[in-house]
Scaffold this motif. Sequence first.
Motif, mmCIF file in Angstrom:
data_model
loop_
_atom_site.group_PDB
_atom_site.id
_atom_site.type_symbol
_atom_site.label_atom_id
_atom_site.label_comp_id
_atom_site.label_asym_id
_atom_site.label_seq_id
_atom_site.Cartn_x
_atom_site.Cartn_y
_atom_site.Cartn_z
ATOM 1 N N MET A 114 0.827 -1.208 0.000
ATOM 2 C CA MET A 114 0.000 0.000 0.000
ATOM 3 C C MET A 114 0.863 1.260 0.000
ATOM 4 O O MET A 114 0.612 2.206 -0.748
ATOM 5 N N ILE A 115 1.919 1.251 0.848
ATOM 6 C CA ILE A 115 2.823 2.402 0.923
ATOM 7 C C ILE A 115 3.519 2.633 -0.415
ATOM 8 O O ILE A 115 3.691 3.770 -0.858
ATOM 9 N N LYS A 155 0.804 3.845 -3.219
ATOM 10 C CA LYS A 155 0.166 5.153 -3.034
ATOM 11 C C LYS A 155 0.777 6.238 -3.927
ATOM 12 O O LYS A 155 0.049 6.955 -4.624
ATOM 13 N N LYS A 192 -0.193 5.631 -7.590
ATOM 14 C CA LYS A 192 -1.572 6.069 -7.836
ATOM 15 C C LYS A 192 -1.628 7.593 -7.976
ATOM 16 O O LYS A 192 -2.275 8.117 -8.893
ATOM 17 N N THR A 193 -0.942 8.289 -7.076
ATOM 18 C CA THR A 193 -0.925 9.755 -7.120
ATOM 19 C C THR A 193 -0.366 10.259 -8.446
ATOM 20 O O THR A 193 -0.912 11.198 -9.053
ATOM 21 N N GLN A 217 -9.846 6.974 -9.925
ATOM 22 C CA GLN A 217 -9.421 6.655 -8.557
ATOM 23 C C GLN A 217 -10.072 5.368 -8.060
ATOM 24 O O GLN A 217 -9.431 4.537 -7.429
ATOM 25 N N ASP A 272 -8.153 1.991 -6.963
ATOM 26 C CA ASP A 272 -8.367 1.423 -5.619
ATOM 27 C C ASP A 272 -8.741 -0.050 -5.681
ATOM 28 O O ASP A 272 -8.406 -0.813 -4.770
ATOM 29 N N ILE A 280 -5.833 -2.782 -5.451
ATOM 30 C CA ILE A 280 -5.095 -3.071 -4.224
ATOM 31 C C ILE A 280 -5.655 -4.316 -3.545
ATOM 32 O O ILE A 280 -6.853 -4.460 -3.384
#
Length: 421
Positions: A372-373, A376, A379-380, A414, A418, A421
């Motif tokens: 996830m880290i 992120k 994704k941004t 988005q 999501d 994940i």
Amino acid sequence: MQVCQLEHQLFDHFFPSSSTDSSSLAPLIDPLCTYLYDTLRPKIIHEASLDPLCELVDILKVEVIGEQLSRRGESLAGLRPTLLRILADIHERLTFCARTYIRDEIANYRPGDEDLDYPAKLERAAQSATEESGGNKSDVVNSWYPPLEKTISCLSKLYRCLEPAVFTGLAQEAVEFCTISIQNASKSIAKRASSMDSQLFLIKYFLILREQIAPFDIEFSVTHKELDFSHLLEHLRRILRGQASLFDWSRSTSLARTFSPRVLESQIDARKELEKSLKTSCEEFIMSVTKLVVDPMLSFVTKVTAVKVALSAGNQAQKSDSLLSKPLKSQAFATPDKVAELIQKVGVAIQQDLPNVMNKMKLYLQNPSTRMILFKPIKTNIVEAHVQLQSLVKSEYSSEEMQTIGMVSIQDLQAQLDNLI
């Protein structure tokens, strides 16, 4: 120990007035201790394995000196110096063997094909774990890249056996060489498999190494001192040119000063270097995935920026001789159809390439929070590329052309990301 205790009892029985002075027994006890030391020392200095040496340290420190000598007190006082001397020899031998082990098994480790068989090695491990409904910790450790396993195993053995200052120096060397070994292996994996496998290999084992050295309550930094004679040549040149005298003791170019070296100090912190390497590896992975997915968008925005800069420069000759004077959508690379094509290409990458990336991340990084880290910022970056393109499209194209282009809404994008994940 039994002999020393019995001799002390006999001495106390026959010479009670002198029994409080342990030095009175020294002429008898010292030769016995010398025999013991002379018998053990050859065995110690020929022992080349870390495990027996670590066991000997534990036995001497805890069981013999810590328990037996403390419990039997004065009767074994004469034996203590010899035991401490033996312990010092074991420490010295252990330190030497540890340095040899770090050099041979970590710094100079030569990986075989099996060691570099990524991602197939992880796929086999995952398949095996599924068939066996899980695996124990030892199986996981045994699947690590060998220099990493050897580093953690070595440090775990040495941590309680050596003085903190000695252990710190060894730990710094081991972590530094392990980091280099992992980096070298990743370069080989990049050639054998892919750059993404190479990056994830680095991230995986740097994270494990950082996690495993965290419990060691030490600073992984050492200060290196070296002599610097670099200024010597310039001094000699000045003397040969007659600009300075070899025998002028009052000046900085005197013989004593000329041949006096400078002491240079440098501090190396293996933990900080590891953190730096991990950060760099994560950034490279994030940028490579971003480029894999939205590179058409990034290239388009870059071209548009270049065109606008050229137009704003006010070079009339350049305008008349090129297409720069035309609206953006009239440029060959920026027609509505071309923009629609690049958006479709990015959409396919999000639907096909990005899930493959996520599956590969799951293979290398079992911890969901770690993934996830790492995901992120990816994704941004993807969302930000879409935002930039949407802003550009709204300012340069009509409503009908925007429908032809078919930009996906940021909210839908988005939600789509999501779901990966």
